[in-house]
Write a protein that holds these residues in place. Structure first.
Motif, PDB file in Angstrom:
ATOM      1  N   GLY A   1       7.933   2.478   6.004  1.00 58.39           N
ATOM      2  CA  GLY A   1       9.264   3.136   6.004  1.00 58.39           C
ATOM      3  C   GLY A   1       9.408   3.519   4.750  1.00 58.39           C
ATOM      4  O   GLY A   1       8.656   3.351   3.678  1.00 58.39           O
ATOM      5  N   LEU A   2      10.916   3.849   4.578  1.00 60.93           N
ATOM      6  CA  LEU A   2      11.204   4.274   3.425  1.00 60.93           C
ATOM      7  C   LEU A   2      12.251   3.213   2.702  1.00 60.93           C
ATOM      8  O   LEU A   2      13.232   2.599   3.508  1.00 60.93           O
ATOM      9  CB  LEU A   2      12.068   5.616   3.399  1.00 60.93           C
ATOM     10  CG  LEU A   2      12.954   6.270   2.127  1.00 60.93           C
ATOM     11  CD1 LEU A   2      12.070   6.602   1.051  1.00 60.93           C
ATOM     12  CD2 LEU A   2      13.873   7.471   2.510  1.00 60.93           C
ATOM     13  N   VAL A   3      12.101   2.785   1.331  1.00 63.14           N
ATOM     14  CA  VAL A   3      12.677   1.814   0.863  1.00 63.14           C
ATOM     15  C   VAL A   3      13.096   2.202  -0.804  1.00 63.14           C
ATOM     16  O   VAL A   3      12.295   2.841  -1.347  1.00 63.14           O
ATOM     17  CB  VAL A   3      12.028   0.537   0.982  1.00 63.14           C
ATOM     18  CG1 VAL A   3      10.700   0.519   0.351  1.00 63.14           C
ATOM     19  CG2 VAL A   3      12.957  -0.747   0.616  1.00 63.14           C
ATOM     20  N   GLN A   4      14.071   1.526  -1.173  1.00 57.82           N
ATOM     21  CA  GLN A   4      14.648   1.842  -2.430  1.00 57.82           C
ATOM     22  C   GLN A   4      13.504   0.995  -3.385  1.00 57.82           C
ATOM     23  O   GLN A   4      13.185  -0.382  -2.790  1.00 57.82           O
ATOM     24  CB  GLN A   4      16.181   1.352  -2.722  1.00 57.82           C
ATOM     25  CG  GLN A   4      16.811   2.723  -2.212  1.00 57.82           C
ATOM     26  CD  GLN A   4      18.154   2.672  -2.467  1.00 57.82           C
ATOM     27  OE1 GLN A   4      18.886   1.560  -2.995  1.00 57.82           O
ATOM     28  NE2 GLN A   4      19.005   3.838  -2.801  1.00 57.82           N
ATOM     29  N   ALA A   5      13.330   1.252  -4.510  1.00 58.79           N
ATOM     30  CA  ALA A   5      12.824   0.332  -5.464  1.00 58.79           C
ATOM     31  C   ALA A   5      13.478  -0.921  -5.446  1.00 58.79           C
ATOM     32  O   ALA A   5      14.642  -1.085  -5.529  1.00 58.79           O
ATOM     33  CB  ALA A   5      12.576   1.225  -6.913  1.00 58.79           C
TER      34      ALA A   5
ATOM     35  N   TRP B   1      -6.021  -5.483   3.801  1.00 56.94           N
ATOM     36  CA  TRP B   1      -5.212  -4.480   3.742  1.00 56.94           C
ATOM     37  C   TRP B   1      -5.545  -3.565   2.359  1.00 56.94           C
ATOM     38  O   TRP B   1      -5.910  -4.211   1.434  1.00 56.94           O
ATOM     39  CB  TRP B   1      -3.698  -4.983   3.224  1.00 56.94           C
ATOM     40  CG  TRP B   1      -2.711  -5.564   4.480  1.00 56.94           C
ATOM     41  CD1 TRP B   1      -2.889  -6.812   4.921  1.00 56.94           C
ATOM     42  CD2 TRP B   1      -2.164  -4.763   5.434  1.00 56.94           C
ATOM     43  NE1 TRP B   1      -2.065  -6.982   6.231  1.00 56.94           N
ATOM     44  CE2 TRP B   1      -1.862  -5.549   6.464  1.00 56.94           C
ATOM     45  CE3 TRP B   1      -2.035  -3.296   5.723  1.00 56.94           C
ATOM     46  CZ2 TRP B   1      -1.025  -5.205   7.614  1.00 56.94           C
ATOM     47  CZ3 TRP B   1      -1.130  -2.922   6.709  1.00 56.94           C
ATOM     48  CH2 TRP B   1      -0.660  -3.914   7.619  1.00 56.94           C
ATOM     49  N   PHE B   2      -5.617  -2.309   2.813  1.00 62.77           N
ATOM     50  CA  PHE B   2      -5.901  -1.333   1.725  1.00 62.77           C
ATOM     51  C   PHE B   2      -4.837  -0.191   1.676  1.00 62.77           C
ATOM     52  O   PHE B   2      -3.767  -0.138   2.543  1.00 62.77           O
ATOM     53  CB  PHE B   2      -7.101  -0.550   2.148  1.00 62.77           C
ATOM     54  CG  PHE B   2      -8.538  -1.215   2.055  1.00 62.77           C
ATOM     55  CD1 PHE B   2      -8.768  -2.308   2.939  1.00 62.77           C
ATOM     56  CD2 PHE B   2      -9.148  -1.087   0.831  1.00 62.77           C
ATOM     57  CE1 PHE B   2      -9.904  -2.868   2.979  1.00 62.77           C
ATOM     58  CE2 PHE B   2     -10.488  -1.930   0.616  1.00 62.77           C
ATOM     59  CZ  PHE B   2     -10.765  -2.857   1.551  1.00 62.77           C
ATOM     60  N   ARG B   3      -4.962   0.537   0.700  1.00 67.34           N
ATOM     61  CA  ARG B   3      -3.750   1.606   0.761  1.00 67.34           C
ATOM     62  C   ARG B   3      -4.323   2.869   0.022  1.00 67.34           C
ATOM     63  O   ARG B   3      -5.352   2.814  -0.982  1.00 67.34           O
ATOM     64  CB  ARG B   3      -2.494   1.160  -0.170  1.00 67.34           C
ATOM     65  CG  ARG B   3      -2.651   0.851  -1.636  1.00 67.34           C
ATOM     66  CD  ARG B   3      -1.356   0.354  -2.114  1.00 67.34           C
ATOM     67  NE  ARG B   3      -1.486  -0.021  -3.464  1.00 67.34           N
ATOM     68  CZ  ARG B   3      -0.379  -0.265  -4.615  1.00 67.34           C
ATOM     69  NH1 ARG B   3       0.759  -0.768  -3.708  1.00 67.34           N
ATOM     70  NH2 ARG B   3      -0.690  -0.590  -5.776  1.00 67.34           N
ATOM     71  N   GLN B   4      -3.709   3.933   0.385  1.00 63.79           N
ATOM     72  CA  GLN B   4      -3.969   5.165  -0.252  1.00 63.79           C
ATOM     73  C   GLN B   4      -3.047   6.232  -0.547  1.00 63.79           C
ATOM     74  O   GLN B   4      -2.302   6.557   0.139  1.00 63.79           O
ATOM     75  CB  GLN B   4      -5.181   5.966   0.729  1.00 63.79           C
ATOM     76  CG  GLN B   4      -5.875   7.108  -0.097  1.00 63.79           C
ATOM     77  CD  GLN B   4      -6.913   7.431   0.811  1.00 63.79           C
ATOM     78  OE1 GLN B   4      -7.073   7.288   1.978  1.00 63.79           O
ATOM     79  NE2 GLN B   4      -7.827   8.369   0.251  1.00 63.79           N
ATOM     80  N   ALA B   5      -2.786   6.378  -1.751  1.00 62.36           N
ATOM     81  CA  ALA B   5      -1.694   7.270  -2.155  1.00 62.36           C
ATOM     82  C   ALA B   5      -2.013   8.637  -2.231  1.00 62.36           C
ATOM     83  O   ALA B   5      -3.433   8.854  -2.354  1.00 62.36           O
ATOM     84  CB  ALA B   5      -1.365   6.966  -3.669  1.00 62.36           C
TER      85      ALA B   5
ATOM     86  N   THR C   1       4.160   3.483  -3.261  1.00 62.37           N
ATOM     87  CA  THR C   1       4.088   4.567  -2.202  1.00 62.37           C
ATOM     88  C   THR C   1       2.737   5.064  -1.857  1.00 62.37           C
ATOM     89  O   THR C   1       1.894   5.122  -2.776  1.00 62.37           O
ATOM     90  CB  THR C   1       4.877   5.655  -2.763  1.00 62.37           C
ATOM     91  OG1 THR C   1       6.240   5.277  -2.955  1.00 62.37           O
ATOM     92  CG2 THR C   1       4.741   6.885  -1.645  1.00 62.37           C
ATOM     93  N   ALA C   2       2.278   4.803  -0.662  1.00 62.45           N
ATOM     94  CA  ALA C   2       0.767   5.122  -0.141  1.00 62.45           C
ATOM     95  C   ALA C   2       0.872   4.914   1.303  1.00 62.45           C
ATOM     96  O   ALA C   2       1.866   4.213   1.988  1.00 62.45           O
ATOM     97  CB  ALA C   2       0.081   4.126  -0.639  1.00 62.45           C
TER      98      ALA C   2
ATOM     99  N   VAL D   1       4.259   3.895   3.693  1.00 61.05           N
ATOM    100  CA  VAL D   1       5.504   3.187   2.644  1.00 61.05           C
ATOM    101  C   VAL D   1       5.730   4.056   1.665  1.00 61.05           C
ATOM    102  O   VAL D   1       4.942   4.796   0.831  1.00 61.05           O
ATOM    103  CB  VAL D   1       4.782   2.135   2.223  1.00 61.05           C
ATOM    104  CG1 VAL D   1       5.709   1.273   1.092  1.00 61.05           C
ATOM    105  CG2 VAL D   1       4.152   0.889   3.461  1.00 61.05           C
ATOM    106  N   THR D   2       6.980   4.442   1.570  1.00 60.38           N
ATOM    107  CA  THR D   2       7.566   5.378   0.476  1.00 60.38           C
ATOM    108  C   THR D   2       8.715   4.415  -0.066  1.00 60.38           C
ATOM    109  O   THR D   2       9.617   4.009   0.522  1.00 60.38           O
ATOM    110  CB  THR D   2       8.107   6.648   1.149  1.00 60.38           C
ATOM    111  OG1 THR D   2       7.163   7.223   1.992  1.00 60.38           O
ATOM    112  CG2 THR D   2       8.645   7.506   0.241  1.00 60.38           C
TER     113      THR D   2
END
Length: 133
Positions: free
Chosen positions: A9-13, A35-39, A90-91, A129-130
């Motif tokens: 989801g969208l979350v603030q820093a 778990w992996f992530r890709q921006a 973010t990714a 995730v943003t």
């Protein structure tokens, strides 16, 4: 096994999110899960892994202390709790599984931990995730 990642989801820093990896109709106890992530515009990078044999956990060094991977046997999921999120987190986050006791963790030349996405052939659809600044 068809894995599904959820919880993005969208979350603030500075905020937190909890991602879940599940496989409808089955349990993940027989898998080590990573778990992996890709921006955008970047290669997929490893985030964390949990062993099948002993639930030992591993983290990308730069994320240690902010991210926690765990098994939720009641939910039959492997979760990734993310805290103190930063815009660079973010990714799209993906989970991957392998029927193997141990995560295939590598030690890089600069003595940090890493894993190769190519080691996994069971992947779930990612979850976005943003993190806004």
């Amino acid at each position: 096994v068809q894995l599904q990642a959820s919880g993005g989801g969208l979350v603030q820093a500075g905020g937190s999110l909890r991602l879940s990896c599940g496989a409808p109709g089955t349990t993940l106890e027989n898998f080590n899960i990573a778990w992996f992530r890709q921006a955008p515009g970047k290669e997929r990078e490893w985030v964390s892994c949990i062993n099948r044999a002993d639930d030992r956990t591993y983290y990308k060094d730069s994320l240690k202390g902010r991210f926690t991977i765990s098994r939720d046997n009641a939910k039959k999921t492997v979760d990734l709790q993310m805290a103190d999120l930063k815009p660079e987190d973010t990714a799209v986050y993906y989970c991957a599984g392998e029927k193997r006791d141990l995560c295939r963790v590598l030690i890089t030349p600069d003595l940090t931990l890493d894993m190769r996405a190519e080691e996994y052939d069971s992947w779930g659809r990612g979850t976005q995730v943003t993190v806004s600044s």
